[in-house]
Design a protein around this motif. Sequence first.
Motif, PDB file in Angstrom:
ATOM      1  N   LEU A  35      10.948  68.833  -2.891  1.00  0.00           N
ATOM      2  CA  LEU A  35      10.509  68.058  -3.875  1.00  0.00           C
ATOM      3  C   LEU A  35      10.062  66.756  -3.260  1.00  0.00           C
ATOM      4  O   LEU A  35       9.099  65.955  -4.147  1.00  0.00           O
ATOM      5  CB  LEU A  35      11.808  67.730  -4.778  1.00  0.00           C
ATOM      6  N   GLU A  36      10.361  66.243  -2.360  1.00  0.00           N
ATOM      7  CA  GLU A  36       9.887  65.004  -1.703  1.00  0.00           C
ATOM      8  C   GLU A  36       8.365  65.235  -1.353  1.00  0.00           C
ATOM      9  O   GLU A  36       7.449  64.177  -1.488  1.00  0.00           O
ATOM     10  CB  GLU A  36      10.585  64.362  -0.442  1.00  0.00           C
ATOM     11  N   GLU A  50      19.929  73.066 -11.803  1.00  0.00           N
ATOM     12  CA  GLU A  50      19.313  71.748 -11.993  1.00  0.00           C
ATOM     13  C   GLU A  50      17.770  71.781 -11.172  1.00  0.00           C
ATOM     14  O   GLU A  50      17.218  70.853 -11.322  1.00  0.00           O
ATOM     15  CB  GLU A  50      20.261  70.753 -11.154  1.00  0.00           C
ATOM     16  N   SER A  51      17.430  72.992 -10.831  1.00  0.00           N
ATOM     17  CA  SER A  51      16.211  72.981 -10.036  1.00  0.00           C
ATOM     18  C   SER A  51      14.905  72.636 -10.664  1.00  0.00           C
ATOM     19  O   SER A  51      14.228  71.912 -10.194  1.00  0.00           O
ATOM     20  CB  SER A  51      16.038  74.426  -9.467  1.00  0.00           C
ATOM     21  N   ASP A  64      20.240  76.826  -6.026  1.00  0.00           N
ATOM     22  CA  ASP A  64      20.554  76.407  -7.654  1.00  0.00           C
ATOM     23  C   ASP A  64      21.962  77.179  -7.915  1.00  0.00           C
ATOM     24  O   ASP A  64      22.527  78.273  -7.345  1.00  0.00           O
ATOM     25  CB  ASP A  64      19.726  76.737  -8.674  1.00  0.00           C
ATOM     26  N   GLU A 121      15.174  70.789 -13.419  1.00  0.00           N
ATOM     27  CA  GLU A 121      15.023  69.415 -14.023  1.00  0.00           C
ATOM     28  C   GLU A 121      15.038  68.243 -12.764  1.00  0.00           C
ATOM     29  O   GLU A 121      14.317  67.239 -13.052  1.00  0.00           O
ATOM     30  CB  GLU A 121      16.829  69.245 -14.478  1.00  0.00           C
ATOM     31  N   ASN A 122      15.391  68.810 -11.520  1.00  0.00           N
ATOM     32  CA  ASN A 122      15.065  68.070 -10.293  1.00  0.00           C
ATOM     33  C   ASN A 122      13.649  67.895 -10.079  1.00  0.00           C
ATOM     34  O   ASN A 122      12.985  67.048  -9.851  1.00  0.00           O
ATOM     35  CB  ASN A 122      15.724  68.553  -9.258  1.00  0.00           C
ATOM     36  N   LEU A 123      12.909  69.242 -10.460  1.00  0.00           N
ATOM     37  CA  LEU A 123      11.264  69.414 -10.360  1.00  0.00           C
ATOM     38  C   LEU A 123      10.749  68.343 -11.294  1.00  0.00           C
ATOM     39  O   LEU A 123       9.706  67.519 -11.190  1.00  0.00           O
ATOM     40  CB  LEU A 123      11.124  70.760 -10.571  1.00  0.00           C
ATOM     41  N   ARG A 181      11.988  65.534 -12.677  1.00  0.00           N
ATOM     42  CA  ARG A 181      12.186  64.240 -11.974  1.00  0.00           C
ATOM     43  C   ARG A 181      10.927  63.898 -11.113  1.00  0.00           C
ATOM     44  O   ARG A 181      10.491  62.588 -10.864  1.00  0.00           O
ATOM     45  CB  ARG A 181      13.501  63.841 -11.580  1.00  0.00           C
ATOM     46  N   ALA A 182      10.892  64.728 -10.098  1.00  0.00           N
ATOM     47  CA  ALA A 182       9.912  64.713  -9.277  1.00  0.00           C
ATOM     48  C   ALA A 182       8.531  64.337  -9.488  1.00  0.00           C
ATOM     49  O   ALA A 182       7.604  63.645  -8.802  1.00  0.00           O
ATOM     50  CB  ALA A 182       9.845  65.932  -8.261  1.00  0.00           C
ATOM     51  N   LYS A 232       6.480  65.389  -4.605  1.00  0.00           N
ATOM     52  CA  LYS A 232       6.680  63.902  -5.286  1.00  0.00           C
ATOM     53  C   LYS A 232       5.359  63.115  -4.818  1.00  0.00           C
ATOM     54  O   LYS A 232       4.758  62.424  -5.361  1.00  0.00           O
ATOM     55  CB  LYS A 232       7.775  63.227  -5.191  1.00  0.00           C
ATOM     56  N   VAL A 290      11.038  74.405  -4.784  1.00  0.00           N
ATOM     57  CA  VAL A 290      11.840  73.529  -4.445  1.00  0.00           C
ATOM     58  C   VAL A 290      12.316  73.749  -3.172  1.00  0.00           C
ATOM     59  O   VAL A 290      12.740  72.678  -2.416  1.00  0.00           O
ATOM     60  CB  VAL A 290      13.000  73.861  -5.467  1.00  0.00           C
TER      61      VAL A 290
END
Length: 307
Positions: free
Chosen positions: A147-148, A187-188, A181, A190-192, A194-195, A151, A142
């Motif tokens: 994350l970008e 949320e780390s 976090d 959950e954000n992962l 999504r990525a 992705k 993260v």
Amino acid sequence: MTGQTQAIPQSLRYAYFPGCVAQGACRELYQSTAALTTVLGIELVELKKATCCGSGTYKEDSQLLEDTVNARNIALAEGLNLPLLTHCSTCQGVIGHVDERLKEAKVKQPEYLGQVNEFLTQQGCSPYQGTTEVKHLLWALVGDYGLETLKAKVTRPLTGLNCAAFYGCYLLRAQKYLPFDDPHQPESMENLFRAVGASPVYYRGRTQCCGWPLSSYATEQAFQMAGGHLQEAIAQGADCLVTPCPLCHLNLDSRQPEIAKFLGQSLNIPILHLPQLVGLAVGIAPQALGLNRHVVKTRVFLEKLGL
């Protein structure tokens, strides 16, 4: 391209502390971490001379023992001028907390740090300096990798997959300072999800204890605790649970048949290690990630992804 090997940025090189469980009962975690970091271009320099963090048990006898053992582990990373990285949230919690405590002692209790370092030097070990960081693989992905960037590496988006995070205790609450976090509303993961194209599932137990610490002396209470989390995630539509802790994995995966029998209810929800999920998204084959080693079979989960 010149055909030459590209140098790995210093920020993506780590002194690797795999921990005990990943080299034993959860060998697939060790396997999947190696596979994932290779694909992502992250270099792990394994600390072959490191010792068990103690999993929080050393301090029951002696805080000095826990601090000395883990000061040595951190000093091994300091000798390489690299941050210490682990994929076990229990190891992260124990070693990270020791690192915080000794950095504070360096300023407020130098005599205590001196005592720790005296034990180390007596054994021919380098002293603890407090010059590096302790990072979980999740924080490295993260915070350092980003994350970008991750992705952009995804070749097999996990579209349509509903993933429930199971953070466990140590990763969120063992340290005073939690990078990237919120310890109460994380949320780390959950954000992962999504990525890599998956959909996060929220449920009450995602930040609670799995019950593993109770399992040796209060088995029914441990099963009730773990079973409640699994039932909640299933009720919210999760296809799998994903955890950054191999001890949570042992309790939720290897003991799930016993938990289901205790509850009198079928569960059958796969429990994935964090690098296994990310590894699937970046194109690594399921067997190379050790997904064939789980007690709760991953076949239905993989079929949903067309694998």
